[in-house]
Design an enzyme around this catalytic site. Structure first.
Site, mmCIF file in Angstrom:
data_model
loop_
_atom_site.group_PDB
_atom_site.id
_atom_site.type_symbol
_atom_site.label_atom_id
_atom_site.label_comp_id
_atom_site.label_asym_id
_atom_site.label_seq_id
_atom_site.Cartn_x
_atom_site.Cartn_y
_atom_site.Cartn_z
ATOM 1 N N CYS A 96 25.823 -16.714 -23.494
ATOM 2 C CA CYS A 96 26.277 -17.994 -24.032
ATOM 3 C C CYS A 96 25.086 -18.946 -23.956
ATOM 4 O O CYS A 96 23.934 -18.506 -23.987
ATOM 5 C CB CYS A 96 27.499 -18.520 -23.271
ATOM 6 S SG CYS A 96 27.171 -18.878 -21.539
ATOM 7 N N MET A 97 25.330 -20.231 -23.848
ATOM 8 C CA MET A 97 24.229 -21.190 -23.793
ATOM 9 C C MET A 97 23.518 -21.153 -22.441
ATOM 10 O O MET A 97 22.299 -21.073 -22.378
ATOM 11 C CB MET A 97 24.742 -22.603 -24.090
ATOM 12 C CG MET A 97 23.633 -23.636 -24.197
ATOM 13 S SD MET A 97 22.453 -23.323 -25.538
ATOM 14 C CE MET A 97 23.421 -23.815 -26.952
#
Length: 103
Positions: free
Chosen positions: A65-66
């Protein structure tokens, strides 16, 4: 399993049964992905679960993810659903030093 950036990248490069899974939002996904990533937004709730159900549980999943929190959560959900090999990218794509491409 949490893997450092280097561990994740090395393991992925050597894995012939790998699937890269991006669990960010649609908007984040459009800003660039790790090559060959498939997209399944964890914020889609039940839709996220339905899409996981369609995946091959015999594959090895490299999840990001981020920053690493949502992907850790996704890995936990996947383990509960019977996925055996799931690897979380610690630090997420924001610390990724490998290639990033447009989806």
């Amino acid at each position: 399993m949490d893997l450092s950036q280097n561990e994740w990248q090395q393991k992925l490069a050597a894995d012939t049964n790998a699937v890269v899974l991006d669990v960010r939002t649609d908007e984040e996904y459009q800003n660039g992905i790790i090559p060959n990533a498939i997209h399944n937004d964890i914020y889609k709730g039940q839709g996220f679960i339905y899409r996981l159900d369609e995946l091959d549980k015999t594959k090895n999943y490299y999840v990001y993810c981020m920053a690493g929190a949502r992907s850790a959560q996704a890995c936990s959900i996947m383990k509960q659903m019977g996925f055996e090999n799931v690897y979380n990218l610690v630090g997420g794509i924001m610390n990724w030093e490998g290639e990033i491409v447009n989806p």
